[in-house]
Design a protein around this motif. Sequence first.
Motif, PDB file in Angstrom:
ATOM      1  N   ALA A   1       4.814  16.376   1.227  1.00 21.00           N
ATOM      2  CA  ALA A   1       6.217  17.268   1.179  1.00 21.00           C
ATOM      3  C   ALA A   1       6.022  18.414   2.016  1.00 21.00           C
ATOM      4  CB  ALA A   1       6.219  17.708  -0.265  1.00 21.00           C
TER       5      ALA A   1
ATOM      6  N   LYS B   1      12.252  23.324  -1.273  1.00 18.83           N
ATOM      7  CA  LYS B   1      12.186  21.949  -0.663  1.00 18.83           C
ATOM      8  C   LYS B   1      11.161  21.289  -1.182  1.00 18.83           C
ATOM      9  CE  LYS B   1      12.939  19.665   3.290  1.00 18.83           C
ATOM     10  NZ  LYS B   1      14.178  19.087   3.605  1.00 18.83           N
TER      11      LYS B   1
ATOM     12  N   GLU C   1       7.398  18.617   5.561  1.00 22.24           N
ATOM     13  CA  GLU C   1       8.860  18.839   5.619  1.00 22.24           C
ATOM     14  C   GLU C   1       9.195  20.124   5.658  1.00 22.24           C
ATOM     15  OE1 GLU C   1      10.620  15.873   6.126  1.00 22.24           O
ATOM     16  OE2 GLU C   1       8.744  14.889   5.924  1.00 22.24           O
TER      17      GLU C   1
ATOM     18  N   THR D   1      12.353  14.091  -6.489  1.00 18.02           N
ATOM     19  CA  THR D   1      12.875  12.778  -6.142  1.00 18.02           C
ATOM     20  C   THR D   1      11.770  11.536  -6.436  1.00 18.02           C
ATOM     21  OG1 THR D   1      14.334  14.094  -4.441  1.00 18.02           O
ATOM     22  CG2 THR D   1      13.860  11.428  -4.106  1.00 18.02           C
ATOM     23  N   TYR D   2      10.689  12.145  -6.006  1.00 21.71           N
ATOM     24  CA  TYR D   2       9.336  11.059  -5.974  1.00 21.71           C
ATOM     25  C   TYR D   2       9.277  10.726  -7.722  1.00 21.71           C
ATOM     26  CZ  TYR D   2       4.598   9.280  -5.916  1.00 21.71           C
ATOM     27  OH  TYR D   2       3.595   8.552  -6.152  1.00 21.71           O
TER      28      TYR D   2
ATOM     29  N   ILE E   1      11.526  17.214  -3.129  1.00 20.07           N
ATOM     30  CA  ILE E   1      10.873  16.213  -2.525  1.00 20.07           C
ATOM     31  C   ILE E   1       9.937  15.480  -3.970  1.00 20.07           C
ATOM     32  CG2 ILE E   1       8.979  15.124  -1.078  1.00 20.07           C
ATOM     33  CD1 ILE E   1       9.858  17.259   0.881  1.00 20.07           C
TER      34      ILE E   1
END
Lengths: 204, 205
Positions: free
Chosen positions: B138, B184, B141, B191-192, B188
């Motif tokens: 992550a 950020k 990103e 969502t994972y 991630i």
Amino acid sequence: MPAAANCRVFGEKLSSFVDGELPASERISVERHLASCATCSSRVADLRAGSGLLRIGLEMRADEVDWRDFTKGVMARIASEPVPFAERWRVSLRELFTYRRGMLATALAAGVAIIALAPVLLRSPAGPNGYARQTMAVQSVSTNPDAHVAPVVMAGADGNAIIWLVSHKHVLEGKAPSGESDEVDNGTGRPLKVDPERKQGGEL
Amino acid sequence: MPTDDLILVKRARDGDQRAFQTLVERYQRKVYSVALGMLRDREEARDVAQEAFAKVFKYLDHFKGDSSFYTWLYRITINIAIDILRRRGAAKGEHVELDENIQMDSAEANIGALGTRLGTNPQKSLLRKELAEKIQEALQEVPEKHRAILLLREIEGMSYEDLARTLDIPKGTVMSRLFHARAKVQKILSTYLELDEAKSGLGGE
């Protein structure tokens, strides 16, 4: 203000709150908000959990490295690499301009001040060229070409100069009293014309 | 009590390589971790960490001691890592975004999922290893400069004051970049976790 409306205000501060970097007054207002806002409390819990994860993940990777070998590698490298002159200067200047701006600004200000004051500082009180000048130094001694004198300059013990003007004619006469044809300029070998009327010496 | 960094620096400057070795041993794990977090590649991270120490030794004369030794060391590490990322981006023909005003998507998904699943002590969780791997992914990103701040804060525990000094940015920028970087990464990870829950059909571990 309702708690939900406050979330937008506090959102960015929560990260600093978790790090303990908020000033006391802001920390207290965030704590008050957290007491009444479940969403922001969850955000804070997320931040704390995520923070630990990153450190743990990278520490796990660091455990896989042979650190003794790593240290050995660094020490071998520093023993073999000389510093190029240009690189040394480049890093030095970068360090100066990036992290020592205060010192640089002071130095520049001092430089500008010195340049501005230079004309005043350098204007030394020049004395007159005549008799009133405090100190005089003999730069050169010359005689008029047709003066029959030879200067003899001697330095006195107190720094003064003693100048003797020796009559050429007298010297030559002493050496060769027989007449004009024997009068020769020392060094050049040319005959020296003697004007008996010319008595004065030269100039300083 | 461990010898102060500045005393070791002084000794190293006077030619005592053993003193410098002590500094290397003191910081090597953390410097490597920062480099790994920046680059993700273990070999590259090792090279960057070694290069950072070699550079520090070379320019030891330029270190005046008016800042901490470790802020100087990390500054050099981050600069080397960013140079590599730029070269990487240029080789791939990619534009590496370094604009600090970049608009990051900080919209949050599944708020509280991380905290609920891991608790405040993530070491107790079985998800720990999995998420610890995921968080490094992550991190890639996140723009480089935001990433550097997050790493220095999490690994070295640097104060905002030291972060500002190390990266030569105002303290307000430190706060803002940290917030965006964390938002950020969390998005991630959340969502994972959501996908993980949907896959297993469970709400917990």
